[in-house]
Design a protein around this motif. Structure first.
Motif, mmCIF file in Angstrom:
data_model
loop_
_atom_site.group_PDB
_atom_site.id
_atom_site.type_symbol
_atom_site.label_atom_id
_atom_site.label_comp_id
_atom_site.label_asym_id
_atom_site.label_seq_id
_atom_site.Cartn_x
_atom_site.Cartn_y
_atom_site.Cartn_z
ATOM 1 N N LEU A 61 0.827 -1.204 0.000
ATOM 2 C CA LEU A 61 0.000 0.000 0.000
ATOM 3 C C LEU A 61 0.867 1.262 0.000
ATOM 4 O O LEU A 61 0.546 2.246 -0.665
ATOM 5 N N ILE A 62 1.954 1.236 0.754
ATOM 6 C CA ILE A 62 2.844 2.401 0.793
ATOM 7 C C ILE A 62 3.443 2.660 -0.583
ATOM 8 O O ILE A 62 3.436 3.789 -1.081
ATOM 9 N N ASN A 63 3.973 1.613 -1.213
ATOM 10 C CA ASN A 63 4.612 1.788 -2.517
ATOM 11 C C ASN A 63 3.608 2.176 -3.600
ATOM 12 O O ASN A 63 3.945 2.895 -4.547
ATOM 13 N N GLU A 64 2.356 1.713 -3.462
ATOM 14 C CA GLU A 64 1.321 2.128 -4.416
ATOM 15 C C GLU A 64 1.043 3.626 -4.285
ATOM 16 O O GLU A 64 0.895 4.329 -5.288
ATOM 17 N N ARG A 65 0.961 4.113 -3.052
ATOM 18 C CA ARG A 65 0.733 5.548 -2.867
ATOM 19 C C ARG A 65 1.930 6.350 -3.360
ATOM 20 O O ARG A 65 1.775 7.406 -3.977
ATOM 21 N N VAL A 66 3.135 5.842 -3.083
ATOM 22 C CA VAL A 66 4.346 6.499 -3.578
ATOM 23 C C VAL A 66 4.303 6.620 -5.096
ATOM 24 O O VAL A 66 4.623 7.674 -5.671
ATOM 25 N N ALA A 67 3.900 5.538 -5.770
ATOM 26 C CA ALA A 67 3.853 5.539 -7.248
ATOM 27 C C ALA A 67 2.889 6.601 -7.765
ATOM 28 O O ALA A 67 3.190 7.307 -8.743
ATOM 29 N N ILE A 68 1.739 6.723 -7.124
ATOM 30 C CA ILE A 68 0.765 7.734 -7.548
ATOM 31 C C ILE A 68 1.331 9.139 -7.370
ATOM 32 O O ILE A 68 1.255 9.980 -8.272
ATOM 33 N N LEU A 69 1.919 9.386 -6.220
ATOM 34 C CA LEU A 69 2.457 10.722 -5.941
ATOM 35 C C LEU A 69 3.638 11.047 -6.856
ATOM 36 O O LEU A 69 3.795 12.190 -7.303
ATOM 37 N N GLN A 70 4.484 10.047 -7.147
ATOM 38 C CA GLN A 70 5.588 10.265 -8.091
ATOM 39 C C GLN A 70 5.059 10.590 -9.474
ATOM 40 O O GLN A 70 5.613 11.445 -10.178
ATOM 41 N N TYR A 71 3.985 9.919 -9.861
ATOM 42 C CA TYR A 71 3.378 10.206 -11.164
ATOM 43 C C TYR A 71 2.915 11.654 -11.239
ATOM 44 O O TYR A 71 3.141 12.357 -12.232
ATOM 45 N N PHE A 72 2.257 12.124 -10.173
ATOM 46 C CA PHE A 72 1.790 13.515 -10.156
ATOM 47 C C PHE A 72 2.962 14.483 -10.190
ATOM 48 O O PHE A 72 2.906 15.529 -10.850
ATOM 49 N N GLN A 73 4.039 14.146 -9.478
ATOM 50 C CA GLN A 73 5.203 15.022 -9.472
ATOM 51 C C GLN A 73 5.868 15.062 -10.843
ATOM 52 O O GLN A 73 6.170 16.143 -11.360
ATOM 53 N N GLU A 74 6.091 13.896 -11.438
ATOM 54 C CA GLU A 74 6.776 13.832 -12.735
ATOM 55 C C GLU A 74 5.936 14.441 -13.843
ATOM 56 O O GLU A 74 6.463 15.057 -14.777
ATOM 57 N N SER A 75 4.607 14.268 -13.757
ATOM 58 C CA SER A 75 3.716 14.823 -14.787
ATOM 59 C C SER A 75 3.423 16.298 -14.558
ATOM 60 O O SER A 75 2.789 16.930 -15.402
ATOM 61 N N LYS A 76 3.863 16.820 -13.380
ATOM 62 C CA LYS A 76 3.627 18.225 -13.013
ATOM 63 C C LYS A 76 2.139 18.583 -13.126
ATOM 64 O O LYS A 76 1.761 19.648 -13.629
ATOM 65 N N LEU A 77 1.292 17.674 -12.652
ATOM 66 C CA LEU A 77 -0.146 17.898 -12.674
ATOM 67 C C LEU A 77 -0.535 18.905 -11.600
ATOM 68 O O LEU A 77 -0.056 18.843 -10.479
ATOM 69 N N THR A 78 -1.388 19.820 -11.952
ATOM 70 C CA THR A 78 -1.893 20.806 -10.996
ATOM 71 C C THR A 78 -3.393 20.636 -10.855
ATOM 72 O O THR A 78 -4.073 20.133 -11.760
ATOM 73 N N PHE A 79 -3.905 21.076 -9.729
ATOM 74 C CA PHE A 79 -5.330 20.914 -9.458
ATOM 75 C C PHE A 79 -6.122 21.691 -10.504
ATOM 76 O O PHE A 79 -5.941 22.900 -10.656
ATOM 77 N N PRO A 80 -7.010 21.008 -11.254
ATOM 78 C CA PRO A 80 -7.617 21.630 -12.431
ATOM 79 C C PRO A 80 -8.861 22.459 -12.137
ATOM 80 O O PRO A 80 -9.410 23.070 -13.067
ATOM 81 N N LEU A 81 -9.334 22.502 -10.912
ATOM 82 C CA LEU A 81 -10.612 23.136 -10.610
ATOM 83 C C LEU A 81 -10.406 24.381 -9.756
ATOM 84 O O LEU A 81 -9.346 24.571 -9.158
ATOM 85 N N GLN A 82 -11.414 25.192 -9.668
ATOM 86 C CA GLN A 82 -11.332 26.424 -8.891
ATOM 87 C C GLN A 82 -11.657 26.095 -7.433
ATOM 88 O O GLN A 82 -12.825 25.957 -7.060
ATOM 89 N N GLY A 83 -10.619 25.995 -6.634
ATOM 90 C CA GLY A 83 -10.807 25.584 -5.248
ATOM 91 C C GLY A 83 -11.643 26.546 -4.445
ATOM 92 O O GLY A 83 -12.361 26.142 -3.518
ATOM 93 N N ASN A 84 -11.580 27.851 -4.763
ATOM 94 C CA ASN A 84 -12.309 28.828 -3.958
ATOM 95 C C ASN A 84 -13.822 28.714 -4.117
ATOM 96 O O ASN A 84 -14.578 29.315 -3.371
ATOM 97 N N ARG A 85 -14.294 27.934 -5.099
ATOM 98 C CA ARG A 85 -15.730 27.770 -5.304
ATOM 99 C C ARG A 85 -16.265 26.499 -4.651
ATOM 100 O O ARG A 85 -17.466 26.249 -4.660
#
Length: 878
Positions: free
Chosen positions: A53-77
């Motif tokens: 489970l730890i390594n699976e979460r690590v893989a997801i977070l590494q993917y987000f870091q490497e892909s430089k994904l940013t939150f796509p929605l307007q958080g203030n709404r």
């Protein structure tokens, strides 16, 4: 299986801080939505204990870091959308048969926001969909798209274009989103929160240069760290460490300020974050997954369960021992094991416990100590123990710290050098400055925390002991008295006399809390308005009542009625009080109240017959009470709040058998206490103490658990309360009024300032030295002075500082220590030191404690007996 940890560990590592801005959680919380912030906190509170489970979460977070994904929605709404979805009241449901314009406009805005969120989320997920085969986040992408593409939401996506949504569609969407498919929307929001958290953590990892750890199987029993540093420091020094089944225990030494505590916190934070699957402040890390972790870095005593600092350490080790005995694989960190006892017991205890830890090859241990001699013995006994130290080098007579881990055991001892560099002895012994005029009693936060003085909801606080009040205003008055003790004998004795007067006559507060609160609410509407303005305002309320069934006038009538009842009660109360014996001590307040109640404007209102008030009477009363006599009502309320304190505190004194101390001028130099005890302990043991100018220093010794800390807290609380004019837990007390009270009982290190535990003690001592240098006359309590260093430096420093303080004959000092040899040297050097101890009585091989002060210096050493009685070694080896 859940990961085991506890509050002590969370607090040691500053995972969550009170202010929030300097916590580990705060570093990672760059979320846009409240739901994601709450989810991140939930993740922080629940580390994982499964390497997959730890390594699976690590893989997801590494993917987000490497892909430089940013939150796509307007958080203030999101806050608007969350509030909208949370309202499931059936009456708020829009209907084609009719709705108010306000309800429609609110729903239309929220529905539009939510629909835009859903469209934006689907577009983001569809962009990721072609890559799902090689994307560790792919399964979640498919799950989100399946939810979004469900038949229930088909209308939302196919029917909604870029144009304005019609009113009919708003009603239909409201029905779908908020009621029919509420569960579906909550699942989608849950995925959005996860997306927000992943983006936040990945962004932090990228910006801070953090790296992800690799989780190994539980039985690998390895830890490999390269370039580890503390994530909250601006200019940290990196270190590396490798632990294996053949080297699973680290024996860590180093001089004070060398960086031991910071290194241990850095290491523990990395292990905690690694079990979360989060990035860490290091170049690389591999670790065996553990069942849990326990740290002991800033451990206070625990008065609630009667635990001294040493016994708190023993119970902490026992907690770890129980888990180890159950076969748990743990990561364990102890900073300066058994520093709360004498050197002989600490030496034997450290060897005994670390040797037992060495029998658990599937757990990892990092133990620091100042008892370097224990390392020599353990090196021969334990082949799986490695030895590391943080060195100190001398430059121009000053210690310089590299903070870089080295192999071996240190022999650095620089405690007295640090004390000399801070010029503490010079401050104490230097020619005194001109005394400043004291407008307030000096007692800082450390003292307040040591003595547990303040805090309405704080367990066993002294404030809560006296807070049996009926009014919010009274509680504020009580807080003010606790925050500002008095500074002259006249003020103190006068306040004590008032309390004693109310206690003598068993006075009962004449109204209940709800009545006063209603009166406060009513009076809060006063503004000093003229009669025509008051009349117009009440006429307007009457009109709204007739036309719209508005309740505002009824509320005004009820508030005025209760206020008149309260005023009548206090008028009669003060009249009755005026006939009591010794009322002269409260005469000034009585005169103020009488002047208000004798005002002809108020007399007419309070003497009026009890009947339904006409609108004219209502207006007249409101004008007089809330406007014309607004200032008088404020004065009266303050008198009522003060009265609440006097009555409430006097009742506590009567119930608890407390007495009032006699305050004397500072120059008389007397502290005479008979039968004093800790006020928060139900069965507290009483003691007596007599200090004078000729014997103004008490040197206190005693075994662990004997009651030294409780004795000092009891004394400090009594001195503080006495300066407030409050009743004290004693049979009799006379005291010289001083400029302040300083205590040093539970002093912790400070990572923010780079302070070790010892240096924090040094700075605390310097604070007192500075006050002495400013010619302040003080009460000073030092519990186990310089316990955060090696025995030689502790001996030298305790002797030097106590001797220097003993030169000051205008203050009172109580200094406790486990280094009884200091007492022998002090007895030869100083004539104004008295020696007392709290004895231990052995019964059938078990130490018992009478908690009663005796004259002399103890030779009791029962630390190892306590450890053996708790069967800690047996538990570990079980």
């Amino acid at each position: 299986m859940s990961f085991i940890t506890d509050k002590q560990t969370i607090d040691d590592l500053n995972i969550f801080a009170k202010s929030g801005s300097d916590s580990i959680y705060h570093i990672f919380n760059k979320t846009y939505t409240q739901g994601a912030a709450a989810l991140l906190e939930e993740l922080f509170r629940n580390p994982l204990s499964d390497e997959k489970l730890i390594n699976e979460r690590v893989a997801i977070l590494q993917y987000f870091q490497e892909s430089k994904l940013t939150f796509p929605l307007q958080g203030n709404r999101f806050e608007e959308a969350e509030r909208y979805l949370a309202n499931t009241e059936p009456r708020s449901r829009l209907s084609n048969q009719g709705f108010s314009m306000a309800d429609f406009q609110s729903a239309a805005q929220s529905v539009t926001t939510l629909v835009e969120i859903l469209h934006g989320l689907r577009a983001f997920m569809q962009a990721l969909q072609p890559k799902v085969a090689r994307n560790p986040y792919g399964a979640e992408v498919e799950n989100v798209l399946n939810l979004l593409n469900s038949r229930a939401l088909e209308l939302v996506f196919t029917d909604h274009g870029k144009g304005k949504i019609s009113s009919g569609k708003i009603v239909e969407y409201d029905n779908i989103l908020r009621f029919q498919e509420r569960d579906l929307l909550e699942k989608i929001l849950h995925h959005i929160y996860h997306l927000d958290v992943y983006c936040s953590i990945a962004k932090v990892a990228e910006e801070r240069g953090y790296h992800f750890a690799i989780a190994l199987k539980r039985d690998a029993n390895r830890l490999e760290l390269q370039g580890l540093y503390h994530p909250l420091l601006d200019r940290p020094v990196a270190n590396s460490l490798t632990m294996t089944p053949d080297s699973n225990i680290v024996f860590l030494t180093g001089a004070n300020m060398g960086g031991k505590s910071t290194f241990m916190k850095s290491l523990s934070i990395a292990m905690y974050l690694a079990h979360l699957g989060f990035p860490i402040a290091a170049k690389s890390m591999q670790f065996s997954v553990c069942d849990g972790m326990y740290t002991t870095i800033n451990l206070p005593d625990n008065l609630a369960i009667g635990a001294s600092h040493f016994y708190a350490e023993v119970l902490r080790v026992k907690k770890v021992a129980v888990a180890l005995g159950e076969g748990k694989n743990l990561f364990v960190v102890f900073d300066e094991l058994f520093r709360g006892t004498n050197v002989k017991d600490a030496y034997e205890g450290t060897i005994s416990i670390m040797e037992a830890f060495a029998s658990k090859p599937h757990s990892l241990f990092v133990i620091s100590t100042h008892i370097m001699e224990a390392g020599t013995v353990l090196r021969q006994k334990c082949s799986n123990m490695i030895f590391r130290y943080l060195p100190t080098r001398m430059e121009e007579g000053k210690p310089v710290y590299t903070y870089t881990l080295k192999e071996g055991i240190t022999d650095d001892r620089h405690g007295m050098i640090i004390i000399n560099n801070e010029a503490i002895l010079e401050l104490i012994g230097h020619e005194k400055q001109a005394k400043k005029v004291q407008s307030s009693f000096n007692a800082d936060k450390q003292t307040a925390d040591d003595l547990n003085l303040q805090g309405k909801y704080k367990q066993q606080s002294i404030y809560s002991l006296f807070n049996h009040l009926q009014t919010r205003g009274g509680e504020k008055e009580l807080e003010g008295m606790f925050a500002r003790p008095l500074t002259t004998p006249e003020q103190i004795n006068k306040r004590s006399a008032v309390f004693a007067f109310f206690q003598q006559h068993r006075v009962i507060f004449p109204v209940i809390r709800s009545q006063i609160e209603s009166m406060e609410d009513y009076l809060s509407g006063g503004a000093g308005a003229a009669l025509p303005a008051v009349a117009w305002g009440i006429f307007a309320k009457k009109l709204k009542q007739v036309l719209f069934h508005d309740a505002e006038l009824l509320q005004l009538q009820a508030g005025q009625s209760v206020t008149i009842e309260v005023l009548q009660s206090f008028r009669d109360f003060f009249k009755e009080l005026s006939g009591k014996a010794n009322v002269a001590v409260y005469q000034k307040e009585m005169d103020k109240a009488a002047q208000i109640f004798e005002d002809s404007r108020l007399v007419g209102i309070l003497n009026a017959a009890e009947e339904q008030l006409s609108l004219k009477q209502l207006i007249r009363n409101d004008y007089v009470i809330r406007h014309a006599m607004m200032t008088q009502m404020e004065i009266l309320l303050k008198l009522i709040f003060e009265l609440d304190v006097f009555v409430g505190v006097a009742a506590v004194a009567a119930e608890q058998g407390f007495v009032y101390a006699e305050a004397l001028p500072s120059e008389q130099m007397v502290l005479h206490m008979e039968g004093f005890r800790h006020p928060a302990l139900k069965n507290g043991i009483s003691n007596s103490l007599h200090l004078t100018a000729d014997r103004n220093v008490l040197f206190l010794t005693g075994a662990n658990m004997a009651g030294k800390s409780t004795f000092m807290k009891s004394m400090g609380i009594a001195v503080y309360l006495a300066h407030m004019g409050f009743p004290v837990a004693a049979k009799r007390m006379r005291f010289s009024v001083k400029d302040g009270l300083f205590s040093s009982i539970n002093v912790s290190d400070s990572l923010d300032m780079g302070y070790s535990h010892f240096y924090a003690e040094v700075l605390r001592t310097k604070t007192v030295a500075q006050a002495v240098n400013e010619s302040l006359n003080l009460y000073v309590l030092f519990d186990e002075l310089f316990k955060g260093t090696n025995v030689k430096d502790a001996y030298d420093a305790t002797l030097a500082v106590t001797q220097a303080f003993a030169e000051n004959r205008n203050s009172f000092f109580v200094i406790s220590t486990h280094i009884i040899e200091v007492g022998e040297a002090l007895g030869k050097a100083c004539q104004n030191v008295q020696f007392s101890f709290l004895p231990t009585v052995m019964k059938d091989g078990v130490p018992t404690y009478p908690y009663t002060l005796a004259a002399g210096i103890t030779s009791d050493r029962q630390g190892m007996i306590i450890i053996e009685n708790e069967k800690i070694v047996d538990l570990i080896r079980n």
